[in-house]
Design an enzyme around this catalytic site. Sequence first.
Site, PDB file in Angstrom:
ATOM      1  N   HIS A 143      66.839  23.649  51.459  1.00 15.45           N
ATOM      2  CA  HIS A 143      67.589  23.782  50.213  1.00 15.45           C
ATOM      3  C   HIS A 143      68.200  25.160  50.177  1.00 15.45           C
ATOM      4  O   HIS A 143      67.106  26.241  50.717  1.00 15.45           O
ATOM      5  CB  HIS A 143      66.775  23.427  49.144  1.00 15.45           C
ATOM      6  CG  HIS A 143      67.325  24.090  47.704  1.00 15.45           C
ATOM      7  ND1 HIS A 143      66.815  24.967  47.222  1.00 15.45           N
ATOM      8  CD2 HIS A 143      68.176  23.504  47.104  1.00 15.45           C
ATOM      9  CE1 HIS A 143      67.408  25.275  46.115  1.00 15.45           C
ATOM     10  NE2 HIS A 143      68.303  24.578  45.806  1.00 15.45           N
TER      11      HIS A 143
ATOM     12  N   ASN B 163      70.583  27.526  47.328  1.00 15.81           N
ATOM     13  CA  ASN B 163      71.807  27.597  46.259  1.00 15.81           C
ATOM     14  C   ASN B 163      72.162  29.069  45.944  1.00 15.81           C
ATOM     15  O   ASN B 163      70.981  29.800  45.954  1.00 15.81           O
ATOM     16  CB  ASN B 163      70.952  27.031  45.005  1.00 15.81           C
ATOM     17  CG  ASN B 163      72.053  27.217  43.667  1.00 15.81           C
ATOM     18  OD1 ASN B 163      71.912  28.086  42.949  1.00 15.81           O
ATOM     19  ND2 ASN B 163      72.911  26.418  43.409  1.00 15.81           N
TER      20      ASN B 163
ATOM     21  N   HIS C 275      60.562  33.232  57.032  1.00 15.07           N
ATOM     22  CA  HIS C 275      60.344  34.237  56.125  1.00 15.07           C
ATOM     23  C   HIS C 275      60.807  35.644  56.732  1.00 15.07           C
ATOM     24  O   HIS C 275      61.321  36.502  55.950  1.00 15.07           O
ATOM     25  CB  HIS C 275      58.869  34.061  55.824  1.00 15.07           C
ATOM     26  CG  HIS C 275      58.670  33.212  54.761  1.00 15.07           C
ATOM     27  ND1 HIS C 275      58.841  33.485  53.326  1.00 15.07           N
ATOM     28  CD2 HIS C 275      58.380  32.105  54.857  1.00 15.07           C
ATOM     29  CE1 HIS C 275      58.465  32.494  52.654  1.00 15.07           C
ATOM     30  NE2 HIS C 275      58.147  31.466  53.475  1.00 15.07           N
TER      31      HIS C 275
ATOM     32  N   HIS D 122      51.928  18.893  38.977  1.00 20.19           N
ATOM     33  CA  HIS D 122      50.981  17.514  38.852  1.00 20.19           C
ATOM     34  C   HIS D 122      50.301  17.179  40.057  1.00 20.19           C
ATOM     35  O   HIS D 122      49.446  16.390  40.190  1.00 20.19           O
ATOM     36  CB  HIS D 122      51.919  16.559  38.203  1.00 20.19           C
ATOM     37  CG  HIS D 122      53.021  16.020  39.131  1.00 20.19           C
ATOM     38  ND1 HIS D 122      54.063  16.697  38.930  1.00 20.19           N
ATOM     39  CD2 HIS D 122      53.086  15.245  40.108  1.00 20.19           C
ATOM     40  CE1 HIS D 122      54.997  16.160  40.015  1.00 20.19           C
ATOM     41  NE2 HIS D 122      54.502  15.074  40.468  1.00 20.19           N
TER      42      HIS D 122
ATOM     43  N   HIS E  73      68.433  16.828  54.593  1.00 23.56           N
ATOM     44  CA  HIS E  73      67.173  15.808  54.977  1.00 23.56           C
ATOM     45  C   HIS E  73      67.698  15.342  56.396  1.00 23.56           C
ATOM     46  O   HIS E  73      68.558  14.677  56.823  1.00 23.56           O
ATOM     47  CB  HIS E  73      67.269  14.654  53.954  1.00 23.56           C
ATOM     48  CG  HIS E  73      66.740  14.977  52.750  1.00 23.56           C
ATOM     49  ND1 HIS E  73      65.454  15.213  52.506  1.00 23.56           N
ATOM     50  CD2 HIS E  73      67.425  15.117  51.553  1.00 23.56           C
ATOM     51  CE1 HIS E  73      65.251  15.437  51.128  1.00 23.56           C
ATOM     52  NE2 HIS E  73      66.753  15.458  50.492  1.00 23.56           N
TER      53      HIS E  73
ATOM     54  N   ASN F 199      77.127  17.491  31.665  1.00 19.90           N
ATOM     55  CA  ASN F 199      78.085  16.354  31.979  1.00 19.90           C
ATOM     56  C   ASN F 199      78.802  16.804  33.398  1.00 19.90           C
ATOM     57  O   ASN F 199      79.723  16.448  33.635  1.00 19.90           O
ATOM     58  CB  ASN F 199      79.176  16.381  30.908  1.00 19.90           C
ATOM     59  CG  ASN F 199      79.864  15.027  31.171  1.00 19.90           C
ATOM     60  OD1 ASN F 199      79.169  13.841  31.560  1.00 19.90           O
ATOM     61  ND2 ASN F 199      81.172  15.123  30.727  1.00 19.90           N
TER      62      ASN F 199
ATOM     63  N   SER G 244      75.685  24.714  46.597  1.00 24.54           N
ATOM     64  CA  SER G 244      74.406  24.078  46.603  1.00 24.54           C
ATOM     65  C   SER G 244      74.228  23.171  47.947  1.00 24.54           C
ATOM     66  O   SER G 244      75.028  22.179  47.961  1.00 24.54           O
ATOM     67  CB  SER G 244      74.057  23.170  45.225  1.00 24.54           C
ATOM     68  OG  SER G 244      72.844  22.559  45.269  1.00 24.54           O
TER      69      SER G 244
ATOM     70  N   ARG H  27      78.948  15.934  37.639  1.00 23.70           N
ATOM     71  CA  ARG H  27      79.070  14.804  38.418  1.00 23.70           C
ATOM     72  C   ARG H  27      77.901  14.180  38.888  1.00 23.70           C
ATOM     73  O   ARG H  27      77.245  14.853  39.653  1.00 23.70           O
ATOM     74  CB  ARG H  27      80.047  14.909  39.512  1.00 23.70           C
ATOM     75  CG  ARG H  27      80.535  13.850  40.252  1.00 23.70           C
ATOM     76  CD  ARG H  27      81.687  13.853  41.255  1.00 23.70           C
ATOM     77  NE  ARG H  27      81.978  12.695  41.855  1.00 23.70           N
ATOM     78  CZ  ARG H  27      81.411  11.967  42.771  1.00 23.70           C
ATOM     79  NH1 ARG H  27      80.303  12.696  43.232  1.00 23.70           N
ATOM     80  NH2 ARG H  27      81.870  10.928  43.171  1.00 23.70           N
TER      81      ARG H  27
ATOM     82  N   ARG I  62      74.590  31.180  43.208  1.00 19.01           N
ATOM     83  CA  ARG I  62      75.483  30.878  41.912  1.00 19.01           C
ATOM     84  C   ARG I  62      75.682  32.083  41.175  1.00 19.01           C
ATOM     85  O   ARG I  62      74.996  32.919  41.224  1.00 19.01           O
ATOM     86  CB  ARG I  62      74.725  29.635  41.215  1.00 19.01           C
ATOM     87  CG  ARG I  62      73.107  30.161  40.569  1.00 19.01           C
ATOM     88  CD  ARG I  62      72.453  29.076  39.871  1.00 19.01           C
ATOM     89  NE  ARG I  62      71.210  29.580  39.454  1.00 19.01           N
ATOM     90  CZ  ARG I  62      70.109  29.610  40.462  1.00 19.01           C
ATOM     91  NH1 ARG I  62      70.175  29.134  41.557  1.00 19.01           N
ATOM     92  NH2 ARG I  62      68.974  30.175  39.777  1.00 19.01           N
TER      93      ARG I  62
END
Length: 303
Positions: free
Chosen positions: A104, A106, A143, A173, A94, A260, A90, A262, A108
């Site tokens: 960004h 990721n 792209h 929002h 910035h 849980n 991941s 880190r 997985r």
Amino acid sequence: MITKEKIAEAYQIIQDEICSGLELTDGSAKFQEELWQRDGGGGGRTRIIQGGSIIEKGGVNFSAVHGKLPETVKKALGVAEDDFFATGVSIVIHPNHPWVPIIHMNIRYFEMTGESGKDLRWFGGGIDLTPHYVIEEDARFFHAKLKQTCDQFQSEFYVKFKKWADDYFYIKHRQETRGVGGIFYDRLTPQSTGLEWEDIFEFSKAVGRTFLPAYTELIQRNRSKSFTEEQKLWQFQRRSRYVEFNLVYDAGTRFGLETNGRIESILMSLPPQANWVYDFTAKEGSEEEKTLRMLKKDINWLS
């Protein structure tokens, strides 16, 4: 047949490649590594870079964790199985420059084993770009690189995954996209793609290896541009939208917190500074207004 150990090993190599490339591009900052263990099983390598010549704060993190799924996650995934294994890389970067975009990525892999002994497994991931100022030429370049990667595996991937990213990276929002999008995908299996497991794994690695050449090109294009204090304040304001999305909507953040994980690694995606301005209105005809007009779904950046 690919194994979870082989996948985790490949992801660590990609982490190494990206960290080396980003250090070279930045020219001054170096990654700091922290090895960690997860209560319940597994661990990872958190790598953070700060205070560089162009990268203000960034993380390139690897994890491979296992254990029992919490009930909340089982319900969200719509599964009854308990034992899980998850591994991935991941990344959030910035920059300190308002004309260089946030990025960004990721990649997985996830699997579960139920009481019946039957495995459920899939690949997921994506890569997206969040400019503080939308530069149309840069968005088209980005792209095009993603489409080139997708087309190596299946012609429908780019259109499908681009739409998925537009819908996923949407701040409801605010009624605006987080940036200019990219690609996003989840639960890729032979049944959902028509590809073999080995090919899906190769696609996952190819997405990971698209990150470095795409982002270093965008850094080099823009790092020498001058900027004003007003543009720097706009950068801080756009960062606040990034924070809002990650804390309100991002599935990876929720998964990490609920299993849980880190906390420092999970929240490394947050910028070092972000500003919230009350009732901001961009000036008509300004670069800020232009950017806001382009934070929409379904823009064809390849036309």
